[in-house]
Design a protein around this motif. Structure first.
Motif, PDB file in Angstrom:
ATOM      1  N   MET A  65       7.181   7.462  11.723  1.00 52.34           N
ATOM      2  CA  MET A  65       8.375   7.232  11.653  1.00 52.34           C
ATOM      3  C   MET A  65       9.015   7.985  10.410  1.00 52.34           C
ATOM      4  SD  MET A  65      10.125   4.363  13.731  1.00 52.34           S
ATOM      5  CE  MET A  65       9.993   4.919  15.497  1.00 52.34           C
ATOM      6  N   PHE A  66      10.279   8.077  10.635  1.00 52.09           N
ATOM      7  CA  PHE A  66      11.042   8.542   9.394  1.00 52.09           C
ATOM      8  C   PHE A  66      11.147   7.975   8.165  1.00 52.09           C
ATOM      9  CE2 PHE A  66      14.859   9.982   7.318  1.00 52.09           C
ATOM     10  CZ  PHE A  66      14.819  11.228   7.177  1.00 52.09           C
ATOM     11  N   PHE A  67      11.405   6.613   8.100  1.00 52.48           N
ATOM     12  CA  PHE A  67      11.449   5.710   7.256  1.00 52.48           C
ATOM     13  C   PHE A  67       9.927   4.926   6.676  1.00 52.48           C
ATOM     14  CE2 PHE A  67      15.671   5.883   9.340  1.00 52.48           C
ATOM     15  CZ  PHE A  67      16.393   6.437   8.470  1.00 52.48           C
ATOM     16  N   ASP A  68       9.012   5.135   7.360  1.00 56.12           N
ATOM     17  CA  ASP A  68       8.015   4.357   7.267  1.00 56.12           C
ATOM     18  C   ASP A  68       7.613   4.088   5.812  1.00 56.12           C
ATOM     19  OD1 ASP A  68       7.497   3.689   9.903  1.00 56.12           O
ATOM     20  OD2 ASP A  68       5.752   4.894  10.291  1.00 56.12           O
ATOM     21  N   ASN A  69       7.369   5.167   4.762  1.00 53.23           N
ATOM     22  CA  ASN A  69       6.957   4.959   3.760  1.00 53.23           C
ATOM     23  C   ASN A  69       7.979   4.573   2.522  1.00 53.23           C
ATOM     24  OD1 ASN A  69       4.371   5.854   4.332  1.00 53.23           O
ATOM     25  ND2 ASN A  69       4.936   7.881   4.200  1.00 53.23           N
ATOM     26  N   LEU A  70       9.172   4.269   3.144  1.00 48.39           N
ATOM     27  CA  LEU A  70      10.199   3.883   1.999  1.00 48.39           C
ATOM     28  C   LEU A  70       9.931   2.575   1.506  1.00 48.39           C
ATOM     29  CD1 LEU A  70      13.548   4.960   3.730  1.00 48.39           C
ATOM     30  CD2 LEU A  70      12.466   5.835   1.503  1.00 48.39           C
ATOM     31  N   PRO A  71       9.850   2.314   0.158  1.00 51.07           N
ATOM     32  CA  PRO A  71       9.605   0.854  -0.315  1.00 51.07           C
ATOM     33  C   PRO A  71      10.813  -0.117  -0.216  1.00 51.07           C
ATOM     34  CG  PRO A  71      10.311   2.351  -1.958  1.00 51.07           C
ATOM     35  CD  PRO A  71      10.260   3.390  -0.871  1.00 51.07           C
ATOM     36  N   LEU A  72      10.290  -1.288   0.274  1.00 51.08           N
ATOM     37  CA  LEU A  72      11.502  -2.294   0.255  1.00 51.08           C
ATOM     38  C   LEU A  72      11.036  -3.438  -0.439  1.00 51.08           C
ATOM     39  CD1 LEU A  72      12.295  -2.267   4.062  1.00 51.08           C
ATOM     40  CD2 LEU A  72      13.753  -1.530   2.191  1.00 51.08           C
ATOM     41  N   GLU A  73      11.980  -4.355  -0.909  1.00 52.92           N
ATOM     42  CA  GLU A  73      11.590  -5.776  -1.420  1.00 52.92           C
ATOM     43  C   GLU A  73      12.644  -6.663  -0.808  1.00 52.92           C
ATOM     44  OE1 GLU A  73      13.372  -7.538  -5.457  1.00 52.92           O
ATOM     45  OE2 GLU A  73      11.988  -5.853  -5.935  1.00 52.92           O
ATOM     46  N   ILE A  74      11.556  -7.857  -0.292  1.00 52.87           N
ATOM     47  CA  ILE A  74      12.490  -8.958   0.349  1.00 52.87           C
ATOM     48  C   ILE A  74      11.765 -10.018  -0.389  1.00 52.87           C
ATOM     49  CG2 ILE A  74      12.310  -7.801   2.736  1.00 52.87           C
ATOM     50  CD1 ILE A  74       9.904  -9.492   3.371  1.00 52.87           C
ATOM     51  N   THR A  75      12.640 -11.265  -0.027  1.00 55.16           N
ATOM     52  CA  THR A  75      12.317 -12.548  -0.641  1.00 55.16           C
ATOM     53  C   THR A  75      12.047 -13.485   0.475  1.00 55.16           C
ATOM     54  OG1 THR A  75      14.036 -12.108  -2.431  1.00 55.16           O
ATOM     55  CG2 THR A  75      13.288 -14.491  -2.206  1.00 55.16           C
ATOM     56  N   CYS A  76      10.693 -14.029   0.317  1.00 59.79           N
ATOM     57  CA  CYS A  76      10.089 -15.065   1.204  1.00 59.79           C
ATOM     58  C   CYS A  76      11.168 -16.260   1.277  1.00 59.79           C
ATOM     59  CB  CYS A  76       8.984 -15.671   0.775  1.00 59.79           C
ATOM     60  SG  CYS A  76       8.164 -16.924   1.770  1.00 59.79           S
ATOM     61  N   SER A  77      11.580 -16.533   2.429  1.00 61.91           N
ATOM     62  CA  SER A  77      12.634 -17.721   2.491  1.00 61.91           C
ATOM     63  C   SER A  77      11.845 -19.051   2.295  1.00 61.91           C
ATOM     64  CB  SER A  77      13.000 -17.713   3.990  1.00 61.91           C
ATOM     65  OG  SER A  77      11.950 -17.951   5.002  1.00 61.91           O
ATOM     66  N   ASN A  78      10.502 -19.048   2.117  1.00 59.20           N
ATOM     67  CA  ASN A  78       9.781 -20.446   1.716  1.00 59.20           C
ATOM     68  C   ASN A  78       9.712 -20.689   0.475  1.00 59.20           C
ATOM     69  OD1 ASN A  78       8.393 -22.805   2.517  1.00 59.20           O
ATOM     70  ND2 ASN A  78       6.694 -21.827   2.140  1.00 59.20           N
TER      71      ASN A  78
END
Length: 76
Positions: free
Chosen positions: A1-14
């Motif tokens: 997919m086009f966006f597969d290698n884009l890095p992301l940062e998320i925060t665990c809700s727990n």
């Protein structure tokens, strides 16, 4: 997919841990926080990425169609 290698940062809700991964990792179902093991709900994220991918593909098709009608004369 086009966006597969884009890095992301998320925060665990727990546990609040910052998770640094790629779009490809987040697109997979049943991903868990590496720190506490909480299941990360990626349903909405996957919908958003699918929509962005569809729109990007549509834009590329439109651009390709526009460029195919451009005539270029090269004189040497």
């Amino acid at each position: 997919m086009f966006f597969d290698n884009l890095p992301l940062e998320i925060t665990c809700s727990n546990c609040g841990r910052q998770i640094h991964e790629t779009v490809k990792w987040l697109r997979a179902e049943s991903q868990k926080c590496p720190s506490c093991g909480t299941l990360i709900d990626t349903t909405e994220f996957r919908r958003g990425i699918d929509e962005a991918t569809n729109r990007t593909n549509e834009m590329l098709r439109n651009l390709q169609g526009s460029l195919s009608s451009v005539k270029i004369n090269i004189k040497l």
